[in-house]
Scaffold this motif. Structure first.
Motif, PDB file in Angstrom:
ATOM      1  N   GLU A 160       0.838  -1.206   0.000  1.00 50.75           N
ATOM      2  CA  GLU A 160       0.000   0.000   0.000  1.00 50.75           C
ATOM      3  C   GLU A 160       0.875   1.259   0.000  1.00 50.75           C
ATOM      4  O   GLU A 160       0.615   2.202  -0.731  1.00 50.75           O
ATOM      5  CB  GLU A 160      -0.912  -0.004   1.224  1.00 50.75           C
ATOM      6  CG  GLU A 160      -1.972  -1.111   1.196  1.00 50.75           C
ATOM      7  CD  GLU A 160      -2.880  -1.040   2.404  1.00 50.75           C
ATOM      8  OE1 GLU A 160      -2.700  -0.121   3.228  1.00 50.75           O
ATOM      9  OE2 GLU A 160      -3.767  -1.907   2.513  1.00 50.75           O
ATOM     10  N   ARG A 161       1.906   1.261   0.810  1.00 54.02           N
ATOM     11  CA  ARG A 161       2.826   2.404   0.852  1.00 54.02           C
ATOM     12  C   ARG A 161       3.917   2.158  -0.190  1.00 54.02           C
ATOM     13  O   ARG A 161       5.102   2.015   0.109  1.00 54.02           O
ATOM     14  CB  ARG A 161       3.420   2.556   2.246  1.00 54.02           C
ATOM     15  CG  ARG A 161       2.391   2.768   3.346  1.00 54.02           C
ATOM     16  CD  ARG A 161       3.028   2.685   4.712  1.00 54.02           C
ATOM     17  NE  ARG A 161       4.026   3.726   4.907  1.00 54.02           N
ATOM     18  CZ  ARG A 161       4.924   3.691   5.876  1.00 54.02           C
ATOM     19  NH1 ARG A 161       4.978   2.661   6.709  1.00 54.02           N
ATOM     20  NH2 ARG A 161       5.794   4.674   6.003  1.00 54.02           N
ATOM     21  N   SER A 162       3.503   2.100  -1.443  1.00 50.67           N
ATOM     22  CA  SER A 162       4.402   1.662  -2.508  1.00 50.67           C
ATOM     23  C   SER A 162       5.599   2.594  -2.676  1.00 50.67           C
ATOM     24  O   SER A 162       6.723   2.136  -2.883  1.00 50.67           O
ATOM     25  CB  SER A 162       3.637   1.544  -3.829  1.00 50.67           C
ATOM     26  OG  SER A 162       3.054   2.784  -4.186  1.00 50.67           O
TER      27      SER A 162
END
Length: 211
Positions: free
Chosen positions: A117-119
């Motif tokens: 998600e926190r790419s």
């Protein structure tokens, strides 16, 4: 195609220094033009187009260098069908190998961006570690490239027994180099990252998996 084939003559004559000097010059020009484009015009498409243009320029300069250093090599006549079949087979295998290398080594960031998600944070963190591995790998690749022409010549001029002995020697030397790099990385990797990027650290076991 676009003069790329002539670089093999430099490799065969162990003149990688010529190719390296040309690559250094063209890369310097490429990065300078790309920085100028991003700072002045802010055009990403123009930025991308500079890379193939620089590759074509490097191939052309290598072609001119080969023509000057080795004027005795000229393209004339035709290749017989048997030799052409072998060449196509070898080039086809090399082409697929290059594609596989790109797929394996150039898709890391895409996979990370898909699964996390926190790419952006994860891509940045992985990139920091990957830079170190790339620098060490580049050192080893330079050694391999320097001896590749000599090994190829030995395969055609020496006996099977002599080639086997050379193979065992090179395998042992490769084991020493890779083992030494692995020991140094496992001991110093995390300590260096603590100083360089303390906010982007992996766990120790993930650090070991990276290399």
């Amino acid at each position: 195609f676009l003069f790329a084939y002539k670089s093999s003559i430099l490799t065969a004559h162990v003149r990688s220094d010529v190719s390296t000097n040309i690559t250094t010059i063209t890369c310097f020009l490429q990065y300078g033009v790309q920085i100028l484009i991003l700072c002045v015009w802010k055009n990403y498409y123009a930025y991308i187009l500079v890379t193939p243009a620089a590759t074509i320029l490097a191939n052309y300069l290598r072609s001119r260098a080969v023509d000057k250093l080795y004027p005795q090599y000229t393209c004339r006549g035709k290749v017989d069908k048997a030799s052409l079949s072998v060449i196509k087979k070898n080039i086809g295998g090399l082409f697929l190998h290059r594609i596989g290398s790109v797929v394996v080594n150039a898709t890391d960031n895409i996979v990370i961006a898909i699964f996390f998600e926190r790419s952006f944070f994860e891509v940045t963190r992985y990139g920091n570690y990957y830079y170190i591995v790339t620098a060490v790998s580049g050192f080893l690749i330079a050694i391999y490239n320097a001896i590749s022409a000599g090994v190829g010549n030995a395969v055609t001029t020496k006996t099977k027994e002599e080639n086997y002995r050379d193979f065992m020697k090179f395998s042992f030397l490769n084991l020493l180099l890779v083992g030494w790099c692995t020991v140094c990385l496992s001991s110093l990797y995390q300590h260096f990252m603590t100083i360089w990027a303390p906010d982007y650290l992996y766990e120790q076991y993930l650090t070991i998996l990276l290399f």
